[in-house]
Scaffold this active site. Sequence first.
Site, PDB file in Angstrom:
ATOM      1  N   PHE A   1      37.911 -50.972  61.522  1.00  0.00           N
ATOM      2  CA  PHE A   1      37.993 -50.435  62.873  1.00  0.00           C
ATOM      3  C   PHE A   1      38.700 -51.596  63.695  1.00  0.00           C
ATOM      4  O   PHE A   1      37.789 -52.139  63.613  1.00  0.00           O
ATOM      5  CB  PHE A   1      36.244 -49.350  62.682  1.00  0.00           C
ATOM      6  CG  PHE A   1      36.842 -48.173  62.947  1.00  0.00           C
ATOM      7  CD1 PHE A   1      38.082 -47.026  62.146  1.00  0.00           C
ATOM      8  CD2 PHE A   1      36.031 -47.251  63.565  1.00  0.00           C
ATOM      9  CE1 PHE A   1      37.628 -46.398  62.087  1.00  0.00           C
ATOM     10  CE2 PHE A   1      36.230 -45.586  63.513  1.00  0.00           C
ATOM     11  CZ  PHE A   1      37.292 -44.961  63.153  1.00  0.00           C
TER      12      PHE A   1
ATOM     13  N   GLN B   1      32.457 -43.769  77.966  1.00  0.00           N
ATOM     14  CA  GLN B   1      33.550 -44.260  77.263  1.00  0.00           C
ATOM     15  C   GLN B   1      35.438 -43.277  77.624  1.00  0.00           C
ATOM     16  O   GLN B   1      34.555 -41.883  77.394  1.00  0.00           O
ATOM     17  CB  GLN B   1      33.543 -44.386  75.367  1.00  0.00           C
ATOM     18  CG  GLN B   1      34.411 -45.652  75.258  1.00  0.00           C
ATOM     19  CD  GLN B   1      34.455 -45.940  73.818  1.00  0.00           C
ATOM     20  OE1 GLN B   1      34.210 -45.094  72.631  1.00  0.00           O
ATOM     21  NE2 GLN B   1      33.736 -47.080  73.412  1.00  0.00           N
TER      22      GLN B   1
ATOM     23  N   HIS C   1      39.236 -42.176  75.781  1.00  0.00           N
ATOM     24  CA  HIS C   1      40.211 -42.972  74.900  1.00  0.00           C
ATOM     25  C   HIS C   1      41.259 -42.293  75.214  1.00  0.00           C
ATOM     26  O   HIS C   1      41.631 -41.540  76.053  1.00  0.00           O
ATOM     27  CB  HIS C   1      39.946 -41.950  73.390  1.00  0.00           C
ATOM     28  CG  HIS C   1      40.312 -42.714  71.723  1.00  0.00           C
ATOM     29  ND1 HIS C   1      41.665 -41.915  71.989  1.00  0.00           N
ATOM     30  CD2 HIS C   1      39.854 -42.111  71.277  1.00  0.00           C
ATOM     31  CE1 HIS C   1      42.143 -42.421  70.474  1.00  0.00           C
ATOM     32  NE2 HIS C   1      40.545 -43.336  70.253  1.00  0.00           N
TER      33      HIS C   1
ATOM     34  N   LEU D   1      41.483 -35.431  69.410  1.00  0.00           N
ATOM     35  CA  LEU D   1      41.849 -37.169  69.421  1.00  0.00           C
ATOM     36  C   LEU D   1      43.076 -36.863  68.586  1.00  0.00           C
ATOM     37  O   LEU D   1      43.069 -36.732  67.154  1.00  0.00           O
ATOM     38  CB  LEU D   1      40.901 -37.640  69.471  1.00  0.00           C
ATOM     39  CG  LEU D   1      40.544 -39.746  69.150  1.00  0.00           C
ATOM     40  CD1 LEU D   1      39.308 -39.575  69.721  1.00  0.00           C
ATOM     41  CD2 LEU D   1      40.881 -40.063  67.825  1.00  0.00           C
TER      42      LEU D   1
ATOM     43  N   GLU E   1      43.763 -44.334  67.093  1.00  0.00           N
ATOM     44  CA  GLU E   1      44.785 -45.386  67.998  1.00  0.00           C
ATOM     45  C   GLU E   1      45.227 -46.123  66.137  1.00  0.00           C
ATOM     46  O   GLU E   1      46.261 -46.638  66.649  1.00  0.00           O
ATOM     47  CB  GLU E   1      43.425 -46.130  67.809  1.00  0.00           C
ATOM     48  CG  GLU E   1      43.110 -46.032  69.119  1.00  0.00           C
ATOM     49  CD  GLU E   1      41.756 -46.621  69.534  1.00  0.00           C
ATOM     50  OE1 GLU E   1      41.617 -47.588  70.228  1.00  0.00           O
ATOM     51  OE2 GLU E   1      40.726 -46.006  68.841  1.00  0.00           O
TER      52      GLU E   1
ATOM     53  N   ARG F   1      41.465 -50.275  73.955  1.00  0.00           N
ATOM     54  CA  ARG F   1      41.158 -48.802  74.495  1.00  0.00           C
ATOM     55  C   ARG F   1      41.592 -48.589  75.609  1.00  0.00           C
ATOM     56  O   ARG F   1      42.308 -48.147  76.139  1.00  0.00           O
ATOM     57  CB  ARG F   1      39.794 -48.861  73.426  1.00  0.00           C
ATOM     58  CG  ARG F   1      39.810 -47.407  72.861  1.00  0.00           C
ATOM     59  CD  ARG F   1      38.526 -46.482  72.345  1.00  0.00           C
ATOM     60  NE  ARG F   1      38.786 -46.079  70.922  1.00  0.00           N
ATOM     61  CZ  ARG F   1      37.718 -45.579  70.413  1.00  0.00           C
ATOM     62  NH1 ARG F   1      36.762 -45.421  70.604  1.00  0.00           N
ATOM     63  NH2 ARG F   1      38.087 -45.197  68.996  1.00  0.00           N
TER      64      ARG F   1
ATOM     65  N   HIS G   1      35.321 -39.891  76.227  1.00  0.00           N
ATOM     66  CA  HIS G   1      35.480 -39.561  74.576  1.00  0.00           C
ATOM     67  C   HIS G   1      34.219 -39.994  74.176  1.00  0.00           C
ATOM     68  O   HIS G   1      33.595 -39.081  72.997  1.00  0.00           O
ATOM     69  CB  HIS G   1      35.802 -40.797  74.064  1.00  0.00           C
ATOM     70  CG  HIS G   1      35.537 -41.032  72.520  1.00  0.00           C
ATOM     71  ND1 HIS G   1      35.966 -40.139  71.987  1.00  0.00           N
ATOM     72  CD2 HIS G   1      35.545 -41.728  71.620  1.00  0.00           C
ATOM     73  CE1 HIS G   1      36.249 -40.641  70.390  1.00  0.00           C
ATOM     74  NE2 HIS G   1      36.350 -41.425  70.196  1.00  0.00           N
TER      75      HIS G   1
ATOM     76  N   ARG H   1      30.900 -48.274  72.890  1.00  0.00           N
ATOM     77  CA  ARG H   1      30.405 -48.583  71.601  1.00  0.00           C
ATOM     78  C   ARG H   1      31.650 -48.653  71.268  1.00  0.00           C
ATOM     79  O   ARG H   1      32.637 -48.357  70.885  1.00  0.00           O
ATOM     80  CB  ARG H   1      30.283 -47.175  71.653  1.00  0.00           C
ATOM     81  CG  ARG H   1      29.964 -46.279  70.077  1.00  0.00           C
ATOM     82  CD  ARG H   1      29.614 -44.871  69.618  1.00  0.00           C
ATOM     83  NE  ARG H   1      30.701 -44.244  70.772  1.00  0.00           N
ATOM     84  CZ  ARG H   1      32.147 -43.995  69.689  1.00  0.00           C
ATOM     85  NH1 ARG H   1      32.586 -44.795  68.649  1.00  0.00           N
ATOM     86  NH2 ARG H   1      33.137 -43.055  69.997  1.00  0.00           N
TER      87      ARG H   1
END
Lengths: 612, 248
Positions: free
Chosen positions: A141, A255, A257, A267, A270, A301, A369, A405
Amino acid sequence: MKTIYTDLLSIGAGLAGERVAVEAAAAGFDSICLSIVPPRRSHSSAAQGGMQASLGNCAMGSGDCPDVHFQDTVKGSDWGCDQEVARLFANTAPIAVREMAFWGIPWNRVVPGQSTYYKGGKQYEKVEPEDREGLITARDFGGTAKWRTCYTSDGTGHTLLYTMDNKAVELGVTVHDRMEAISLIHDGQTCTGVVARCMKTGALRVYLAKATLIATGGYGRIYRETTNAVINDGGGSIIALDTGIVPIGNPEAVQFHPTGIVPTHILVTEGCRGDGGTLLDVNEKRFMHEYEPEKAELASRDVVSRWMTHHIREGHGVPSPYGDHLWLDIRHLGADHIKTKLREVEEICNNFLGVDPITQLIPVRPAQHYTMAGVRTNKDGAAYGLKGLFSAGEAACWDMHGFNRLGGNSLAETIVAGRIVGKKIVEFLEGYEVRFDTAIIKDRVAKDEERIEGLISCRDGNENVFEVRNAMQDELMDRVGIFRNGQNLQTAVDNLREIYARSLKVGLRSNGIGASPELSLAIKIQGMVRLAICAAYAANIRTESRGCHSREDYPARNDRDWLKRTLATWKEGDDLPVLNYEPVSETMELPPGDRGYGECRIISCDGETIGA
Amino acid sequence: MARKLTFNIFRYNPQDAESVPYTDTYELEETERMTLYIALTKIREEQDPSLIFDFCCRAGICGACAMVINGRPGLACKTLSKDLPEEIILMPLPVFKLVGDLSVDTGTWFRAMNEKVESWVHTDKEMDPTVREEPMDNALAEEIYELERCVECGCCVASCGTANMREDFVGAVALNRIARFMMDPRDERMEKEYFEIVGTDEGIFGCMGLLACEDVCPKELPLQDQLGILRRKMGWSAVKHLFRFGKG
């Protein structure tokens, strides 16, 4: 008035709420969860990717340990987190993952031997060790030094939530679903429960508890475009702010996205861009390389989200009945790659857009997000200001995420914080006694009944609740979104104050009887606008850029003046919050420095300017 | 040119003494990539704020929005208007108690189901947080996950002939759940214990084999196979059961 008594009352039955309830029930305490949906429909289920824990079992996670996880988390937070909490979190995450395995999660496991993986569109080889066969494995990730994200295929949140609710059923945790807490009962010092509205019948009910937990998740639905579920409208945060005592921590920390599909803003991962997908504009031309020559679509992001918004504003968006958007193009990756490595993306496009990503473009735009903001608690999960009130999960500002985050840390927080806060609540409950003041309860119920009657009878006006909500959402999306500057933020605050005045005049058009969806929204619209004003106002005052809070007029992270956390409270009758500040962290195990990715512009603690 | 969609929606608010069941009609111009989530939300917000329906994740993950769409149970969020004719009939799921209009109370039903099948890992072992996890074969983990994908939406129950006739039938969802735990080595229950739960007419022997459950499952779970395997296992258990009684 029907009144129910319990030791622990959790508002919310997602992963965090149920994990706390499980801990209390296991210790022999009566535990009730209230939830606006059946518990297994909670938004925790939507976290598909996985949860971070430094088990270090897989080849690419070799050598991982809580120290590295801690450092990634602090860097990710842009030094905005409480480092003691981040440390506690990183140390506990491996235990929490194993505990969930013991309770029944079918975690994906290490398969020895050679296999391939993709990064930046290129294919690489790795070899999994024989001696780790069958141990819990992990995937990659963003923002982590090691592969640390434990997963069950494409449904990690789902399996965690089902296993947690299984445990809750086993231990006899009571869940009252379709029951929404609409106010906290307190005397200014101690919280003793809630007034709740049954979303099946419309009836009010009182819940009295020694310990009350807010675990209602984030509140992305104050934004027009969000990846969050329909239910994430801030119920728990609103009733905490309504007390006038309990603060929301860092309301400006939100945040985004880059790739929510249009119109539903589900979503898409990515991984699409990671594997070589590109972003196109109205002329079906790439644009990211013009803004970010080096990384183009692979920039972080927030950077990609920002340029996408900018490009749409410059008039290069694709018009649609749902507003302008851009295209995500993965056609050139080919059917084989899409059908194996990006199967979820293909399914989302087929099922929710009617688009075939092998031959067609995917309509996308940035969406809200994650809410780093939340009910401010200490490291034990105890809310500031009221004894007997706690919070955990996305609803809380515990605060391990600071201003950004990391992927995989949200799911991890729910069960780790749930475990830690659950144990602290058990300690609190042991030997704790409380008096329930019937006059205060009666008063609170009367206020809520009057509020609801006023909405139904249009006592204060006829404002349409959906229009008020839309106005608030537009304001946040357009001016308190990814790009922020003083001028826009001030305009947003001014406009939101007007919208707030309108929210006070909302009246129903339907009769409000029973499960009325219009009434449900009308009850919380004022609170939603209050949260929106907190975000805009705090963002305007914070004259620096940190993590997701990115000011065009103050591009540097300013550790000299802003190594502190915003605490927003709301006094009854006001139309702006009161902002106070506290140091981000009492301990600084990892001193502020460069994150090692994204832009590095820092005004250091001693006033030195680093970076361009 | 965009189509004009006509929605015929079942309406009844059981909490309202003046409400009687009827069908309400709404018209909506179709827009590109429209799902029933987009359409119903638009109808509620622009035409009729009293319309009751449930959406949560709107991404096919949570199972909240199951309803009968032109005669077939399915997830509304996962239904594109372009795949439907211009006339759309929406009804609430049968079997479950009606909350209002298109919304039904699945929470109570599924909690009872989970209690009945004891949907958790039964073990006498104690968790030791200091030691490494027990290894598991990845292929087995994936097999378990395959059955664990159920989202408790209720489509299999609503479409089931037996469930529509007898209230105590546990439904394919429960039988699939049992199959999931039977497969899991962490669950120490013996076959006899499973038999006590589902070796009855309320359980696997109530299944008439119509298999609409598999046809409508929005997660495409292999219900036909699982029901078949379970019937065979429980059939053997029943024989063993009889044999024991015979000897006793």
